[in-house]
Design a protein around this motif. Sequence first.
Motif, PDB file in Angstrom:
ATOM      1  N   GLY A  63       0.808  -1.215   0.000  1.00 54.60           N
ATOM      2  CA  GLY A  63       0.000   0.000   0.000  1.00 54.60           C
ATOM      3  C   GLY A  63       0.838   1.260   0.000  1.00 54.60           C
ATOM      4  N   GLU A  64       2.132   1.128   0.294  1.00 57.59           N
ATOM      5  CA  GLU A  64       3.023   2.286   0.243  1.00 57.59           C
ATOM      6  C   GLU A  64       3.933   2.171  -0.972  1.00 57.59           C
ATOM      7  N   ASP A  65       4.968   1.346  -0.855  1.00 53.84           N
ATOM      8  CA  ASP A  65       5.882   1.180  -1.984  1.00 53.84           C
ATOM      9  C   ASP A  65       5.767  -0.199  -2.632  1.00 53.84           C
ATOM     10  N   ILE A  66       4.900  -1.048  -2.092  1.00 49.62           N
ATOM     11  CA  ILE A  66       4.641  -2.369  -2.661  1.00 49.62           C
ATOM     12  C   ILE A  66       3.141  -2.461  -2.953  1.00 49.62           C
ATOM     13  N   ALA A  67       2.822  -2.777  -4.202  1.00 44.71           N
ATOM     14  CA  ALA A  67       1.420  -2.867  -4.613  1.00 44.71           C
ATOM     15  C   ALA A  67       0.793  -4.166  -4.113  1.00 44.71           C
ATOM     16  N   ASN A  68      -0.488  -4.086  -3.806  1.00 47.03           N
ATOM     17  CA  ASN A  68      -1.257  -5.254  -3.426  1.00 47.03           C
ATOM     18  C   ASN A  68      -1.792  -5.915  -4.693  1.00 47.03           C
ATOM     19  N   ILE A  69      -2.107  -7.180  -4.585  1.00 43.93           N
ATOM     20  CA  ILE A  69      -2.770  -7.908  -5.668  1.00 43.93           C
ATOM     21  C   ILE A  69      -4.126  -8.335  -5.127  1.00 43.93           C
ATOM     22  N   SER A  70      -5.195  -7.899  -5.775  1.00 39.27           N
ATOM     23  CA  SER A  70      -6.534  -8.266  -5.342  1.00 39.27           C
ATOM     24  C   SER A  70      -6.663  -9.781  -5.350  1.00 39.27           C
ATOM     25  N   GLY A  71      -7.152 -10.328  -4.256  1.00 36.20           N
ATOM     26  CA  GLY A  71      -7.287 -11.772  -4.127  1.00 36.20           C
ATOM     27  C   GLY A  71      -6.048 -12.436  -3.547  1.00 36.20           C
ATOM     28  N   ALA A  72      -4.994 -11.668  -3.362  1.00 40.04           N
ATOM     29  CA  ALA A  72      -3.744 -12.205  -2.809  1.00 40.04           C
ATOM     30  C   ALA A  72      -3.222 -11.305  -1.695  1.00 40.04           C
ATOM     31  N   THR A  73      -4.130 -10.618  -1.031  1.00 43.28           N
ATOM     32  CA  THR A  73      -3.730  -9.628  -0.027  1.00 43.28           C
ATOM     33  C   THR A  73      -2.864 -10.231   1.074  1.00 43.28           C
ATOM     34  N   LEU A  74      -3.260 -11.368   1.625  1.00 44.03           N
ATOM     35  CA  LEU A  74      -2.466 -11.963   2.704  1.00 44.03           C
ATOM     36  C   LEU A  74      -1.105 -12.422   2.203  1.00 44.03           C
ATOM     37  N   SER A  75      -1.059 -13.023   1.027  1.00 42.76           N
ATOM     38  CA  SER A  75       0.228 -13.455   0.467  1.00 42.76           C
ATOM     39  C   SER A  75       1.126 -12.244   0.234  1.00 42.76           C
ATOM     40  N   CYS A  76       0.581 -11.193  -0.341  1.00 36.76           N
ATOM     41  CA  CYS A  76       1.361  -9.963  -0.577  1.00 36.76           C
ATOM     42  C   CYS A  76       1.870  -9.380   0.739  1.00 36.76           C
ATOM     43  N   THR A  77       0.988  -9.260   1.701  1.00 36.17           N
ATOM     44  CA  THR A  77       1.340  -8.655   2.975  1.00 36.17           C
ATOM     45  C   THR A  77       2.391  -9.468   3.713  1.00 36.17           C
ATOM     46  N   HIS A  78       2.180 -10.768   3.813  1.00 35.03           N
ATOM     47  CA  HIS A  78       3.099 -11.600   4.576  1.00 35.03           C
ATOM     48  C   HIS A  78       4.449 -11.738   3.884  1.00 35.03           C
ATOM     49  N   LEU A  79       4.461 -11.853   2.565  1.00 35.64           N
ATOM     50  CA  LEU A  79       5.736 -11.899   1.850  1.00 35.64           C
ATOM     51  C   LEU A  79       6.495 -10.582   2.005  1.00 35.64           C
ATOM     52  N   THR A  80       5.781  -9.475   1.925  1.00 35.91           N
ATOM     53  CA  THR A  80       6.416  -8.170   2.096  1.00 35.91           C
ATOM     54  C   THR A  80       7.025  -8.045   3.480  1.00 35.91           C
ATOM     55  N   GLU A  81       6.283  -8.467   4.500  1.00 38.08           N
ATOM     56  CA  GLU A  81       6.816  -8.446   5.869  1.00 38.08           C
ATOM     57  C   GLU A  81       8.044  -9.346   5.983  1.00 38.08           C
ATOM     58  N   GLY A  82       8.000 -10.500   5.335  1.00 39.32           N
ATOM     59  CA  GLY A  82       9.134 -11.422   5.367  1.00 39.32           C
ATOM     60  C   GLY A  82      10.364 -10.844   4.698  1.00 39.32           C
ATOM     61  N   VAL A  83      10.173 -10.205   3.546  1.00 39.02           N
ATOM     62  CA  VAL A  83      11.306  -9.585   2.837  1.00 39.02           C
ATOM     63  C   VAL A  83      11.914  -8.488   3.706  1.00 39.02           C
ATOM     64  N   LYS A  84      11.065  -7.709   4.334  1.00 36.00           N
ATOM     65  CA  LYS A  84      11.551  -6.638   5.217  1.00 36.00           C
ATOM     66  C   LYS A  84      12.345  -7.224   6.384  1.00 36.00           C
ATOM     67  N   ARG A  85      11.867  -8.334   6.942  1.00 32.27           N
ATOM     68  CA  ARG A  85      12.578  -8.994   8.035  1.00 32.27           C
ATOM     69  C   ARG A  85      13.937  -9.516   7.576  1.00 32.27           C
ATOM     70  N   VAL A  86      13.996 -10.141   6.399  1.00 32.33           N
ATOM     71  CA  VAL A  86      15.268 -10.647   5.873  1.00 32.33           C
ATOM     72  C   VAL A  86      16.252  -9.505   5.690  1.00 32.33           C
ATOM     73  N   LEU A  87      15.788  -8.393   5.165  1.00 38.56           N
ATOM     74  CA  LEU A  87      16.659  -7.232   4.974  1.00 38.56           C
ATOM     75  C   LEU A  87      17.179  -6.715   6.320  1.00 38.56           C
ATOM     76  N   ALA A  88      16.334  -6.703   7.329  1.00 31.78           N
ATOM     77  CA  ALA A  88      16.759  -6.262   8.668  1.00 31.78           C
ATOM     78  C   ALA A  88      17.776  -7.233   9.260  1.00 31.78           C
ATOM     79  N   VAL A  89      17.577  -8.538   9.060  1.00 28.81           N
ATOM     80  CA  VAL A  89      18.526  -9.534   9.546  1.00 28.81           C
ATOM     81  C   VAL A  89      19.867  -9.360   8.832  1.00 28.81           C
TER      82      VAL A  89
END
Length: 186
Positions: A147-173
């Motif tokens: 919703g900010e710098d990563i677009a959502n995909i209708s019908g895949a909101t949870l997959s988009c959200t959770h993958l985005t959170e995971g990528v952010k976590r990997v980058l922080a690690v």
Amino acid sequence: MRLTLSATALLALAPTAAFAVDYMNAEQAARQLFPEAERFETREWLLDTGMLQKLVEQGLKPRSAATGSHVTARLAWRGKELLGVLVADQVLGKFEQISYAVGVAADGRIRGVEILAYRESHGGEVRLPAWRKQFVGKTQAAPIQVGEDIANISGATLSCTHLTEGVKRVLAVFELARKGGMLNAV
């Protein structure tokens, strides 16, 4: 006695469709995201309590208790030059785990995101190159938020959200590992 089944009954008895698809493994993803690498070195990073606390302070959800403090990283080398790191991880889609890998260049920029295995019946569009390309070049300073710098995909909101959170976590690690000297040559 003769048994007659209607088409509806046959469909009800038919095995459900399998949606789990393995696309590649972490080694294949590493070679794809770091094609110029001459070798890969696998390292196990143990995140101490202080590191885990720093992740939580950044608003990142901890991983499962079984894997929360252990991270398997594949360091990509060309000679003595560290090209970057690939970290494979999993996040929950809606009901099932999504396996993915993030390649992070030595300078902290995302080189790419690969979906290793997708097990959900919906939302597989996160595997599309156009969606995954949104992460390329981002650093820890980017919002990396649906919703900010990563677009959502209708019908895949949870997959988009959770993958985005995971990528952010990997980058922080990755940043914690870099600051903690875990990327040094051995």
